[in-house]
Design a protein around this motif. Structure first.
Motif, PDB file in Angstrom:
ATOM      1  N   ALA A   1      25.298  41.218 -15.238  1.00 18.73           N
ATOM      2  CA  ALA A   1      26.253  41.419 -16.329  1.00 18.73           C
ATOM      3  C   ALA A   1      26.364  42.895 -16.688  1.00 18.73           C
ATOM      4  O   ALA A   1      27.470  43.414 -16.905  1.00 18.73           O
ATOM      5  N   ARG A   2      25.235  43.589 -16.736  1.00 22.86           N
ATOM      6  CA  ARG A   2      25.275  45.026 -17.031  1.00 22.86           C
ATOM      7  C   ARG A   2      26.004  45.784 -15.923  1.00 22.86           C
ATOM      8  O   ARG A   2      26.751  46.726 -16.184  1.00 22.86           O
ATOM      9  N   ALA A   3      25.769  45.379 -14.675  1.00 23.54           N
ATOM     10  CA  ALA A   3      26.450  46.038 -13.563  1.00 23.54           C
ATOM     11  C   ALA A   3      27.959  45.876 -13.679  1.00 23.54           C
ATOM     12  O   ALA A   3      28.717  46.838 -13.480  1.00 23.54           O
ATOM     13  N   ARG A   4      28.418  44.691 -14.018  1.00 20.82           N
ATOM     14  CA  ARG A   4      29.858  44.471 -14.150  1.00 20.82           C
ATOM     15  C   ARG A   4      30.439  45.331 -15.265  1.00 20.82           C
ATOM     16  O   ARG A   4      31.583  45.787 -15.183  1.00 20.82           O
ATOM     17  N   ASP A   5      29.648  45.567 -16.301  1.00 15.91           N
ATOM     18  CA  ASP A   5      30.113  46.407 -17.408  1.00 15.91           C
ATOM     19  C   ASP A   5      30.328  47.855 -16.973  1.00 15.91           C
ATOM     20  O   ASP A   5      31.158  48.560 -17.553  1.00 15.91           O
ATOM     21  N   HIS A   6      29.578  48.308 -15.978  1.00 21.39           N
ATOM     22  CA  HIS A   6      29.612  49.716 -15.585  1.00 21.39           C
ATOM     23  C   HIS A   6      30.417  49.975 -14.316  1.00 21.39           C
ATOM     24  O   HIS A   6      30.630  51.134 -13.958  1.00 21.39           O
ATOM     25  N   LEU A   7      30.827  48.930 -13.625  1.00 22.28           N
ATOM     26  CA  LEU A   7      31.626  49.090 -12.410  1.00 22.28           C
ATOM     27  C   LEU A   7      33.100  48.952 -12.717  1.00 22.28           C
ATOM     28  O   LEU A   7      33.514  48.021 -13.415  1.00 22.28           O
ATOM     29  N   ASP A   8      33.901  49.864 -12.191  1.00 24.73           N
ATOM     30  CA  ASP A   8      35.347  49.668 -12.228  1.00 24.73           C
ATOM     31  C   ASP A   8      35.775  48.704 -11.139  1.00 24.73           C
ATOM     32  O   ASP A   8      36.634  47.841 -11.350  1.00 24.73           O
ATOM     33  N   ALA A   9      35.186  48.865  -9.954  1.00 20.54           N
ATOM     34  CA  ALA A   9      35.470  47.933  -8.851  1.00 20.54           C
ATOM     35  C   ALA A   9      34.882  46.567  -9.188  1.00 20.54           C
ATOM     36  O   ALA A   9      33.810  46.482  -9.796  1.00 20.54           O
ATOM     37  N   PRO A  10      35.555  45.492  -8.812  1.00 19.87           N
ATOM     38  CA  PRO A  10      34.962  44.182  -9.051  1.00 19.87           C
ATOM     39  C   PRO A  10      33.739  43.978  -8.165  1.00 19.87           C
ATOM     40  O   PRO A  10      33.680  44.489  -7.041  1.00 19.87           O
ATOM     41  N   VAL A  11      32.743  43.272  -8.678  1.00 22.22           N
ATOM     42  CA  VAL A  11      31.612  42.882  -7.827  1.00 22.22           C
ATOM     43  C   VAL A  11      32.146  41.938  -6.755  1.00 22.22           C
ATOM     44  O   VAL A  11      32.818  40.947  -7.060  1.00 22.22           O
ATOM     45  N   ALA A  12      31.877  42.280  -5.491  1.00 17.41           N
ATOM     46  CA  ALA A  12      32.448  41.514  -4.382  1.00 17.41           C
ATOM     47  C   ALA A  12      31.541  40.392  -3.915  1.00 17.41           C
ATOM     48  O   ALA A  12      32.012  39.408  -3.338  1.00 17.41           O
ATOM     49  N   ALA A  13      30.212  40.523  -4.135  1.00 19.08           N
ATOM     50  CA  ALA A  13      29.259  39.521  -3.669  1.00 19.08           C
ATOM     51  C   ALA A  13      27.911  39.808  -4.309  1.00 19.08           C
ATOM     52  O   ALA A  13      27.624  40.947  -4.705  1.00 19.08           O
ATOM     53  N   HIS A  14      27.088  38.784  -4.391  1.00 15.74           N
ATOM     54  CA  HIS A  14      25.711  38.943  -4.861  1.00 15.74           C
ATOM     55  C   HIS A  14      24.803  38.265  -3.833  1.00 15.74           C
ATOM     56  O   HIS A  14      24.900  37.059  -3.619  1.00 15.74           O
ATOM     57  N   GLN A  15      23.957  39.067  -3.190  1.00 20.34           N
ATOM     58  CA  GLN A  15      23.075  38.528  -2.150  1.00 20.34           C
ATOM     59  C   GLN A  15      21.692  38.273  -2.735  1.00 20.34           C
ATOM     60  O   GLN A  15      21.079  39.171  -3.331  1.00 20.34           O
ATOM     61  N   VAL A  16      21.217  37.043  -2.546  1.00 19.96           N
ATOM     62  CA  VAL A  16      19.938  36.633  -3.118  1.00 19.96           C
ATOM     63  C   VAL A  16      19.228  35.701  -2.145  1.00 19.96           C
ATOM     64  O   VAL A  16      19.842  35.111  -1.251  1.00 19.96           O
ATOM     65  N   GLU A  17      17.927  35.574  -2.345  1.00 14.53           N
ATOM     66  CA  GLU A  17      17.171  34.589  -1.566  1.00 14.53           C
ATOM     67  C   GLU A  17      17.559  33.180  -2.019  1.00 14.53           C
ATOM     68  O   GLU A  17      17.545  32.878  -3.211  1.00 14.53           O
ATOM     69  N   ARG A  18      17.903  32.332  -1.059  1.00 15.32           N
ATOM     70  CA  ARG A  18      18.264  30.947  -1.395  1.00 15.32           C
ATOM     71  C   ARG A  18      18.036  30.080  -0.170  1.00 15.32           C
ATOM     72  O   ARG A  18      18.523  30.377   0.922  1.00 15.32           O
ATOM     73  N   HIS A  19      17.300  29.006  -0.350  1.00 18.64           N
ATOM     74  CA  HIS A  19      16.992  28.054   0.725  1.00 18.64           C
ATOM     75  C   HIS A  19      16.442  26.781   0.075  1.00 18.64           C
ATOM     76  O   HIS A  19      16.277  26.747  -1.162  1.00 18.64           O
ATOM     77  N   PRO A  20      16.161  25.717   0.827  1.00 19.10           N
ATOM     78  CA  PRO A  20      15.721  24.471   0.188  1.00 19.10           C
ATOM     79  C   PRO A  20      14.441  24.582  -0.626  1.00 19.10           C
ATOM     80  O   PRO A  20      14.168  23.702  -1.462  1.00 19.10           O
ATOM     81  N   LEU A  21      13.664  25.634  -0.421  1.00 16.69           N
ATOM     82  CA  LEU A  21      12.454  25.818  -1.214  1.00 16.69           C
ATOM     83  C   LEU A  21      12.634  26.786  -2.375  1.00 16.69           C
ATOM     84  O   LEU A  21      11.706  26.994  -3.154  1.00 16.69           O
ATOM     85  N   PHE A  22      13.790  27.397  -2.488  1.00 13.68           N
ATOM     86  CA  PHE A  22      14.006  28.353  -3.579  1.00 13.68           C
ATOM     87  C   PHE A  22      15.499  28.475  -3.844  1.00 13.68           C
ATOM     88  O   PHE A  22      16.259  28.869  -2.957  1.00 13.68           O
ATOM     89  N   ALA A  23      15.899  28.154  -5.053  1.00 19.07           N
ATOM     90  CA  ALA A  23      17.319  28.231  -5.406  1.00 19.07           C
ATOM     91  C   ALA A  23      17.449  28.549  -6.885  1.00 19.07           C
ATOM     92  O   ALA A  23      17.055  27.747  -7.727  1.00 19.07           O
TER      93      ALA A  23
END
Length: 254
Positions: free
Chosen positions: A132-154
């Protein structure tokens, strides 16, 4: 930003031939990072391929020691040089750590977009509040958010946030470092579909609205198997079985 459902995660890949093969198989999204120390490998594989450059989304990431505002542009230019490109399709802030300051770092990324060196800016490993803070400071839209995600962690709060702000969640380590093959729930679904457990894990991810993934593979057989997983149709019972896994094992914590 449109990202293909299944891209190639390249951490640990040191052979340009694997990248070239992935493009031959049909991948159109290559994900690397400065800290992986293989941007030259990814660039060489892309250059060797017959697939037109404009058909491929190339993403890399600024590591934490490149996040001071006076390092953002030089570090990005160094990545471009290693990749052999004059423009990045997607540049992530790898982790919001070290000299990262949203009020100073992110305007430096906006300047890269304004100058045509970068087409899109992404986040990686942010919390909901940090995003949320990043979106407040970026003029460009956030294009993607990369995170760890799999059946053991979501982290479903991150998925809800991405959906609410209209950008994809990019799941890394979708096979949980090989652990998905040990999960009885995933194995049961795989047996019913006559596919590998790894394919089920990928299908579970890309069958979730707003999620794409970047599994790593280097052999043609594994590249083809991972790519084909996008065609597996898991029904509600399959997905409920995987959702019933109550463990949360983060492989790459802070």
């Amino acid at each position: 930003m449109h990202l293909p459902p299944i891209g190639l995660g390249t951490m640990g890949i040191d052979d340009p031939g694997a990248v070239e093969t992935s493009l031959d198989v049909g991948y159109r999204h290559l994900d690397t990072a400065r800290i992986y120390d293989n941007e030259r490998v990814v660039g060489a594989g892309l250059a060797a391929s017959d697939v037109p450059r404009e058909d491929v989304t190339v993403a890399t990431k600024l590591w934490v020691d490149d996040l001071a505002p006076d390092r953002v542009r030089p570090a990005t230019e160094e990545s471009l040089d290693r990749l052999g490109l004059d423009r990045l399709d997607l540049l992530y802030v790898h982790r919001p750590r070290g000299p990262y300051d949203p009020s100073a770092t992110l305007p430096a990324l906006d300047a890269l977009v304004d100058d045509g060196l970068v087409s899109n800016v992404g986040l990686s490993n942010f919390t909901v509040d940090q995003a949320a803070r990043a979106r407040d400071h970026l003029d460009a839209p956030v294009a993607a958010h990369q995170v760890e995600r799999h059946p053991l962690f979501a982290r479903n709060d991150l998925l809800a946030d991405a959906r609410a702000n209209d950008y994809p969640l990019v799941a890394y380590s979708p096979l949980a470092g090989g652990r998905v093959g040990e999960l009885p729930e995933v194995r049961a679904v795989a047996n019913e579909h006559d596919v590998a457990p790894e394919s089920v894990a990928i299908a579970w991810l890309v069958g979730t609205d707003g999620v794409v993934t970047v599994p790593k593979a280097s052999s043609r057989a594994h590249l083809e198997s991972n790519f084909a997983a996008g065609d597996i149709d898991l029904d509600a019972d399959d997905r409920a079985r995987i959702a019933s896994i109550d463990r949360e094992q983060e492989l790459f914590p802070e």
